[in-house]
Design an enzyme around this catalytic site. Structure first.
Site, PDB file in Angstrom:
ATOM      1  N   ASN A  87      15.630  13.785  43.574  1.00 50.27           N
ATOM      2  CA  ASN A  87      16.354  12.733  42.860  1.00 50.27           C
ATOM      3  C   ASN A  87      15.472  11.491  42.914  1.00 50.27           C
ATOM      4  O   ASN A  87      15.410  10.821  43.944  1.00 50.27           O
ATOM      5  CB  ASN A  87      17.707  12.474  43.537  1.00 50.27           C
ATOM      6  CG  ASN A  87      18.430  11.285  42.921  1.00 50.27           C
ATOM      7  OD1 ASN A  87      18.034  10.795  41.858  1.00 50.27           O
ATOM      8  ND2 ASN A  87      19.490  10.834  43.584  1.00 50.27           N
TER       9      ASN A  87
ATOM     10  N   LYS B 198      15.834   8.781  41.388  1.00 54.89           N
ATOM     11  CA  LYS B 198      16.580   7.518  41.206  1.00 54.89           C
ATOM     12  C   LYS B 198      15.860   6.656  40.162  1.00 54.89           C
ATOM     13  O   LYS B 198      15.307   7.204  39.206  1.00 54.89           O
ATOM     14  CB  LYS B 198      16.754   6.810  42.545  1.00 54.89           C
ATOM     15  CG  LYS B 198      17.307   7.772  43.610  1.00 54.89           C
ATOM     16  CD  LYS B 198      17.827   7.123  44.828  1.00 54.89           C
ATOM     17  CE  LYS B 198      18.224   8.205  45.823  1.00 54.89           C
ATOM     18  NZ  LYS B 198      19.023   7.711  46.914  1.00 54.89           N
TER      19      LYS B 198
ATOM     20  N   HIS C 258      26.883  11.504  41.995  1.00 54.61           N
ATOM     21  CA  HIS C 258      26.105  11.032  43.158  1.00 54.61           C
ATOM     22  C   HIS C 258      26.857   9.865  43.810  1.00 54.61           C
ATOM     23  O   HIS C 258      27.498   9.065  43.123  1.00 54.61           O
ATOM     24  CB  HIS C 258      24.720  10.583  42.690  1.00 54.61           C
ATOM     25  CG  HIS C 258      23.786  10.326  43.827  1.00 54.61           C
ATOM     26  ND1 HIS C 258      23.773   9.133  44.508  1.00 54.61           N
ATOM     27  CD2 HIS C 258      22.854  11.107  44.417  1.00 54.61           C
ATOM     28  CE1 HIS C 258      22.869   9.201  45.476  1.00 54.61           C
ATOM     29  NE2 HIS C 258      22.299  10.389  45.443  1.00 54.61           N
TER      30      HIS C 258
ATOM     31  N   GLU D  80      25.904   7.125  44.827  1.00 53.37           N
ATOM     32  CA  GLU D  80      25.548   5.796  44.297  1.00 53.37           C
ATOM     33  C   GLU D  80      26.302   5.516  42.994  1.00 53.37           C
ATOM     34  O   GLU D  80      26.614   4.368  42.695  1.00 53.37           O
ATOM     35  CB  GLU D  80      24.023   5.691  44.117  1.00 53.37           C
ATOM     36  CG  GLU D  80      23.322   5.575  45.470  1.00 53.37           C
ATOM     37  CD  GLU D  80      21.888   6.054  45.499  1.00 53.37           C
ATOM     38  OE1 GLU D  80      21.256   6.203  44.439  1.00 53.37           O
ATOM     39  OE2 GLU D  80      21.389   6.298  46.621  1.00 53.37           O
TER      40      GLU D  80
ATOM     41  N   GLU E  83      26.306  15.837  50.324  1.00 51.68           N
ATOM     42  CA  GLU E  83      25.509  14.667  50.683  1.00 51.68           C
ATOM     43  C   GLU E  83      26.359  13.668  51.466  1.00 51.68           C
ATOM     44  O   GLU E  83      27.077  12.852  50.860  1.00 51.68           O
ATOM     45  CB  GLU E  83      25.001  13.982  49.406  1.00 51.68           C
ATOM     46  CG  GLU E  83      24.079  14.831  48.571  1.00 51.68           C
ATOM     47  CD  GLU E  83      23.035  13.963  47.877  1.00 51.68           C
ATOM     48  OE1 GLU E  83      21.851  14.231  48.072  1.00 51.68           O
ATOM     49  OE2 GLU E  83      23.410  13.013  47.181  1.00 51.68           O
TER      50      GLU E  83
ATOM     51  N   GLY F 163      19.385   7.859  52.235  1.00 52.38           N
ATOM     52  CA  GLY F 163      18.472   6.715  52.243  1.00 52.38           C
ATOM     53  C   GLY F 163      18.460   5.949  53.551  1.00 52.38           C
ATOM     54  O   GLY F 163      17.917   4.851  53.635  1.00 52.38           O
TER      55      GLY F 163
ATOM     56  N   SER G  64      18.448  12.252  53.564  1.00 57.55           N
ATOM     57  CA  SER G  64      17.245  12.090  54.398  1.00 57.55           C
ATOM     58  C   SER G  64      16.589  13.423  54.747  1.00 57.55           C
ATOM     59  O   SER G  64      16.022  13.573  55.824  1.00 57.55           O
ATOM     60  CB  SER G  64      17.563  11.273  55.657  1.00 57.55           C
ATOM     61  OG  SER G  64      18.030   9.984  55.286  1.00 57.55           O
TER      62      SER G  64
HETATM   63  C1  PEP Z   1      19.920  11.285  47.390  1.00 55.87           C
HETATM   64  O1  PEP Z   1      19.797  10.209  46.863  1.00 55.87           O
HETATM   65  O2  PEP Z   1      20.514  12.191  46.820  1.00 55.87           O
HETATM   66  C2  PEP Z   1      19.331  11.468  48.727  1.00 55.87           C
HETATM   67  C3  PEP Z   1      19.648  12.510  49.418  1.00 55.87           C
HETATM   68  O3  PEP Z   1      18.468  10.480  49.150  1.00 55.87           O
HETATM   69  P1  PEP Z   1      17.569  10.504  50.483  1.00 55.87           P
HETATM   70  O4  PEP Z   1      16.906  11.845  50.547  1.00 55.87           O
HETATM   71  O5  PEP Z   1      16.601   9.388  50.296  1.00 55.87           O
HETATM   72  O6  PEP Z   1      18.496  10.291  51.623  1.00 55.87           O
END
Ligand code: PEP
Length: 257
Positions: A13, A15, A99, A101, A171, A177, A217
Site C-alpha cells: 500500500n 498510500k 483502510h 485511514e 490490520e 505506521g 508494520s
Molecule cells: C497499511 O497502511 O496498510 C499498513 C499496514 O502500513 P504499515 O505497514 O506502514 O504499518
C-alpha cells in the site's frame, strides 16, 4: 500460509507516495531482486492517477496493480471520486477497501465499506477489505467481537461465488505506521477468527479458499514469523513496501518451501 487451499498475496500500500519516475526506478530494482515469485502473487496499490504508470513500469514483472479506494457508485455527479470501471480501465486488478485511514480521516462507515465491496466485485476488481481494532478496543478485549462485526458487515450481500475473489486484510490500527507489530500469535488468532466468520456464513470449502492478510508494520524482519501462522496468507504492507529491497525480502519470506 496454506498454499494448498489458497493464494498467498503480498500487497504494498503505497498510500500517497511516488511519482512516475520513482515508480519506474522501483520496478527496475525490484525486478532484479525478484526474478520469479513462484508461490505468491505480488500487488502494489498506488494512487489512482499513478495506476497507468505503475502498470507500464511493472509490465515485465509479475506484479499486479491496485487502487487504494473507489466510489460505491458506478458513475455520475460525485466530484473527486473514482469509479471501479475507471480503475479497471487504468489497469488495476485489485482495490483496497475500508483502510483504517479512510475510516478515520474520511468518515467511512461499515455500510460504505460494504457498498464499495459490492461495487468492486461488480467491476471485477479484487477487493482487499480492511478490518481491525483500535488500541482501546484491544485493551477492552473486544477485538474479536469488533472484527467479527466488521467482516460480517463488509461482506453483507456478497454471493458465495464472489467470495473466492475477496481478500480480507486484518490490520490492527495501533500497528499501522507505528512500528508496533501484532505478535504472530495475536495476528494469527484474529485471522483464524476471521476465517471462522467466513466459514459460518459461507461454509468450510469457501472459507478455506479465502486469502487473509495481516497488515501493520510488517517488514523484512518479521514477515516470516507472521506468515508461518496457518491463517495468515500474506501481507498488506505500507512503509516497508516503499523500498524495493524490503518488499523483495517479504516476498522471499512468502516463497519459502
Ligand atoms: C497499511 O497502511 O496498510 C499498513 C499496514 O502500513 P504499515 O505497514 O506502514 O504499518
Amino acid at each position: 500460509m496454506n498454499r494448498k487451499y489458497r493464494k498467498t498475496v503480498i500487497a504494498g500500500n503505497w498510500k500517497m507516495n511516488k511519482l512516475p519516475s520513482e515508480i519506474r526506478n522501483f520496478a527496475e530494482e525490484f525486478r532484479t531482486l525478484i526474478p520469479r515469485a513462484k508461490w505468491c502473487d505480488i500487488v502494489v496499490c498506488t494512487p489512482a492517477v499513478m495506476i497507468p504508470a505503475a502498470v507500464r513500469a511493472f509490465k515485465e514483472g509479475k506484479v499486479a496493480v491496485g487502487g487504494q479506494d473507489m466510489s460505491a457508485h458506478p458513475s455520475g455527479a460525485y466530484t473527486g471520486e473514482v469509479a471501479g470501471a475507471q480503475l479497471v480501465d487504468a489497469g488495476a486488478k485489485y482495490v483496497i477497501i475500508g483502510h483504517s485511514e479512510r475510516r478515520q480521516y474520511h468518515g467511512e462507515t461499515d455500510e460504505m465499506v460494504n457498498a464499495k465491496v459490492l461495487a468492486a466485485l461488480g467491476s471485477k476488481l479484487i477487493p482487499i477489505v480492511c478490518v481491525g481494532e483500535s488500541l482501546e478496543t484491544r485493551e477492552l478485549e473486544l477485538t474479536l467481537d469488533l472484527v467479527t462485526y466488521q467482516v460480517k458487515r463488509a461482506l453483507s450481500g456478497v454471493a458465495p461465488e464472489q467470495m473466492r475473489k475477496v481478500i480480507i486484510a486484518y490490520e490492527p490500527i495501533w500497528a499501522i505506521g507505528t512500528g508496533k507489530t501484532a505478535t504472530a500469535e495475536q495476528a494469527g488468532e484474529v485471522c483464524t477468527a476471521i476465517r471462522a466468520v467466513v466459514r459460518a456464513v459461507y461454509g468450510a470449502r469457501i472459507a478455506r479458499s479465502v486469502t487473509i492478510q495481516y497488515g501493520g508494520s510488517m517488514n523484512a524482519a518479521n514477515a516470516e514469523e507472521l506468515l508461518a501462522q496457518p491463517d495468515i496468507d500474506g501481507g498488506l504492507i505500507g512503509g516497508a513496501s516503499l523500498k524495493p529491497e524490503e518488499l523483495a525480502k517479504i516476498v522471499l519470506a512468502a516463497n519459502q518451501e
